[in-house]
Design a protein around this motif. Structure first.
Motif, mmCIF file in Angstrom:
data_model
loop_
_atom_site.group_PDB
_atom_site.id
_atom_site.type_symbol
_atom_site.label_atom_id
_atom_site.label_comp_id
_atom_site.label_asym_id
_atom_site.label_seq_id
_atom_site.Cartn_x
_atom_site.Cartn_y
_atom_site.Cartn_z
ATOM 1 N N ALA A 47 0.858 -1.190 0.000
ATOM 2 C CA ALA A 47 0.000 0.000 0.000
ATOM 3 C C ALA A 47 0.892 1.237 0.000
ATOM 4 N N ASN A 48 1.224 1.688 -1.199
ATOM 5 C CA ASN A 48 2.167 2.802 -1.342
ATOM 6 C C ASN A 48 1.487 4.151 -1.518
ATOM 7 N N THR A 49 0.182 4.159 -1.695
ATOM 8 C CA THR A 49 -0.557 5.406 -1.921
ATOM 9 C C THR A 49 -1.757 5.436 -0.982
ATOM 10 N N PRO A 50 -2.347 6.624 -0.766
ATOM 11 C CA PRO A 50 -3.568 6.681 0.057
ATOM 12 C C PRO A 50 -4.693 5.804 -0.483
ATOM 13 N N TRP A 51 -4.803 5.695 -1.825
ATOM 14 C CA TRP A 51 -5.821 4.822 -2.403
ATOM 15 C C TRP A 51 -5.595 3.387 -1.982
ATOM 16 N N ARG A 194 -10.282 13.453 -16.329
ATOM 17 C CA ARG A 194 -9.406 12.888 -15.296
ATOM 18 C C ARG A 194 -10.261 12.290 -14.185
ATOM 19 N N ALA A 195 -9.806 11.193 -13.594
ATOM 20 C CA ALA A 195 -10.485 10.641 -12.423
ATOM 21 C C ALA A 195 -10.525 11.704 -11.329
ATOM 22 N N ILE A 196 -11.566 11.679 -10.527
ATOM 23 C CA ILE A 196 -11.860 12.854 -9.704
ATOM 24 C C ILE A 196 -10.805 13.162 -8.640
ATOM 25 N N TYR A 258 -16.806 6.585 3.507
ATOM 26 C CA TYR A 258 -17.100 8.021 3.494
ATOM 27 C C TYR A 258 -16.396 8.800 4.602
ATOM 28 N N SER A 259 -15.912 8.110 5.619
ATOM 29 C CA SER A 259 -15.174 8.803 6.676
ATOM 30 C C SER A 259 -13.682 8.866 6.402
ATOM 31 N N HIS A 260 -13.234 8.185 5.362
ATOM 32 C CA HIS A 260 -11.799 8.176 5.055
ATOM 33 C C HIS A 260 -11.366 9.570 4.591
ATOM 34 N N LYS A 264 -13.245 12.033 1.757
ATOM 35 C CA LYS A 264 -13.853 13.297 2.194
ATOM 36 C C LYS A 264 -13.261 14.476 1.435
ATOM 37 N N GLU A 265 -11.952 14.465 1.240
ATOM 38 C CA GLU A 265 -11.302 15.555 0.508
ATOM 39 C C GLU A 265 -11.734 15.579 -0.957
ATOM 40 N N ILE A 266 -11.768 14.403 -1.579
ATOM 41 C CA ILE A 266 -12.146 14.317 -2.989
ATOM 42 C C ILE A 266 -13.570 14.810 -3.210
ATOM 43 N N LEU A 267 -14.498 14.320 -2.403
ATOM 44 C CA LEU A 267 -15.895 14.684 -2.595
ATOM 45 C C LEU A 267 -16.125 16.163 -2.305
#
Length: 302
Positions: A47-51, A194-196, A258-260, A264-267
């Protein structure tokens, strides 16, 4: 009662108690050994990225909700070299991977998908980069046919490029990623989907160019990301599927998602509900894609 009879009764009672205690100890010892002797490593991608960290959290939730968390010991692969994750899964070096479901004929003939979108299809929501002076150009755009008249940029070998082309969108697809931003500013095309989660970082990276995030449109096509296990490991696949289904049913999946902080930042930035949605199909998907399960997917817009 004679002392002899009393002693016999006493010893008989003591033997019963000792026997019950021994039986209890042996029972708990068997349970303990069953739990831990069969514990298996559950090895997954780094897991190298937040995603990827979010996806690992979803995996842990699925195993917990499957009721089989005592059977598995989590182990993250320290690094993924140039080897293909699918091959590592088949070879047993990985137990679970996550991939988009955009190439089902190749993937699903080799490995087993768990057909529950682990990111609620979020990567299929696309917003556009545009030239900074063009912000008002799309305020009246409403339909897919209108979008088809506008040249779009895409990387030639990106997974979603065939989806746009099969929707008869006007796609210009250079090979080099970096070229897209200069071509957009130079007028070779007008919209860059672009992806959101992507456009704001790219605006910062290419801040020397006159680019902006378009504020009113949202392009959507179904684009699930699934967990996959090896065909020879169906029990793990069934556990993950059961756990994801249970987590969706009891609300814990949505609470995690939804709490991640990333979501939250993306939305918050993307303002998806305030955008006009242009929908296209994804013919790359398997007919078994669970499009008729609303709880599996993110729903925004109007």
């Amino acid at each position: 009662m004679s002392s002899l009879k009393y002693m016999n009764a006493h010893y008989s009672s003591s033997n019963i108690r000792i026997g019950a205690l021994v039986s209890s100890i042996l029972f708990h010892l068997v349970v303990y050994q069953t739990c831990f002797a069969t514990e298996k490593s559950l090895t997954y991608l780094p897991a190298n990225t937040p995603w990827e960290a979010l996806i690992v959290d979803v995996l842990h939730l699925a195993i917990e909700k499957s009721g089989q968390q005592h059977l598995y010991k989590y182990q993250q692969l320290q690094q993924l070299d140039q080897g293909d994750a699918t091959s590592l899964l088949e070879e047993g070096l990985l137990d679970v991977i996550w991939l988009s479901a955009s190439q089902p004929k190749r993937q699903e003939s080799q490995i087993r998908p768990i057909r529950i979108p682990i990111l609620k299809g979020l990567l299929g929501y696309q917003i556009f980069l545009i030239r900074g002076n063009d912000q008002g150009n799309y305020k009246d755009l409403q339909t897919l046919d209108e979008v088809r008249n506008i040249p779009l940029g895409q990387g030639r070998y990106w997974e979603n490029t065939p989806i746009l082309k099969q929707a008869n969108l006007h796609v210009i697809d250079p090979i080099k990623y970096q070229s897209l931003f200069y071509m957009l500013e130079g007028g070779r095309f007008d919209l860059l989907p672009r992806a959101i989660h992507q456009p704001w970082d790219e605006i910062n990276t290419w801040q020397h160019l006159n680019l902006a995030v378009e504020q009113e449109l949202l392009l959507f096509y179904p684009f699930p990301v699934y967990f996959y296990v090896a065909n020879k490991n169906p029990k793990l696949g069934e556990a993950i599927k059961r756990g994801l289904s249970n987590a969706i049913a009891d609300g814990s999946f949505d609470r995690l998602f939804y709490s991640h902080p990333l979501i939250k930042e993306i939305l918050s930035k993307a303002n998806l509900k305030g955008r006009r949605v242009i929908r296209i199909t994804n013919p790359e998907l398997s007919p078994l894609t669970p499009l008729d399960h609303p709880s599996f997917w993110l729903h925004v817009g109007h």
